[in-house]
Design an enzyme around this catalytic site. Sequence first.
Site, short mmCIF file in Angstrom:
data_model
loop_
_atom_site.label_atom_id
_atom_site.label_comp_id
_atom_site.label_asym_id
_atom_site.label_seq_id
_atom_site.Cartn_x
_atom_site.Cartn_y
_atom_site.Cartn_z
N ASP A 8 51.98 51.12 46.46
CA ASP A 8 51.66 51.61 45.24
C ASP A 8 49.97 51.50 44.97
OD1 ASP A 8 51.58 52.73 42.65
OD2 ASP A 8 52.96 51.14 41.77
N ASP A 102 50.40 58.44 43.76
CA ASP A 102 50.01 57.24 43.89
C ASP A 102 51.14 56.18 44.47
OD1 ASP A 102 51.38 56.97 41.64
OD2 ASP A 102 49.91 55.95 40.60
N GLU A 103 52.11 56.69 44.91
CA GLU A 103 53.09 55.87 45.59
C GLU A 103 54.13 56.49 46.65
OE1 GLU A 103 56.60 54.24 43.05
OE2 GLU A 103 55.66 55.78 41.69
#
Length: 344
Positions: A8, A102-103
């Site tokens: 993350d 973003d992950e």
Amino acid sequence: MEIIIHVDIDAFYASVEELDDKSIIGKPVVVGGKSNHGVVTTANYVARKYGIHSAMPMYMAKNLCNHLIIKPMRRARYLEKSREVFDVLKRYSNKIEKVSIDESYLAVTGIDYDESFLKVLQNEVREKTGLNVSCGMSYNKFLAKLASDWNKPKGIKIIKESDIPDILLPLDIKKIHGIGRKSEAKLRNIGINTVADLYELPLDFLMGMFKKSGEEIYNRIRGIDKREVTPETIRKSLGTESTFEITSSRKILENYLKDFAEEISEDLIIKEIAGYTLTLKMKDENFKVKTRSKTYELAVFEEDDIYEKAIEIFEDSYEGSKLRLIGLTVSNLTDLNKRQLSFF
């Protein structure tokens, strides 16, 4: 043995803004709409100390911190930096599931639980992109994600089978994937506030309360999660929908489609896929659902293209009735690189 890692990017949008503007490092920064009607999309960790968090109305954030720095969204830049991070991650696994911009989850074989592996990954991401990531390692997706969130930012955490259930028992129930706000409220109403409390509830009780998700909750707090890391080539569709107060305003409905097009395009680009079929879903005030689909010769992925085509379908199929839900889905997916090659 396959080990799962959840990666993350820490306060992603705000971190990109700090990377591009060194003068704001160490100051409270949020990304989002500047007007009082806007909301916070991301808050950096300095801003979070003031109680500011994502989805908070901007006027509330400014009331909590009168020297707050507000940066507008720059989606093209965030996508660029996200791709840089994923290019690094591909060096560590060929089995990656991109959850969002973003992950992601990585499935890795040939290693044991190894904190140094995560540190090397973290350091390479920082060196190549300037961004920090938090990493969680475990034997399933639920625990890997839980671990990555354990001690952010720049966090590293490993959860082994031998840690279960003891490591989970003190946690608040909101930490458990599958327990949303409504489920959380139901559980708190009967005095269930921690995983230890939840652990005492029998399977039949949870299934009666939450149906199928009750079984998932029961299993997860016992360290059981059979979901596999699924690369996006296997995915069949990607979309979003919203329920709202009943309306027949075309302007409002078109605004939802514009937001959906932006969100879906971002997801498609970060997952490096495109879709040939666009489906519009509408639910009227009497809960009657209508769907309309159209398949195109060239797969779509760009925001403007998705929006224009969604509006065409909407205008052809909407008859002015009051709606309570609208949704948009892209399916019949293909690899984005193949789509671009076929175009040329």
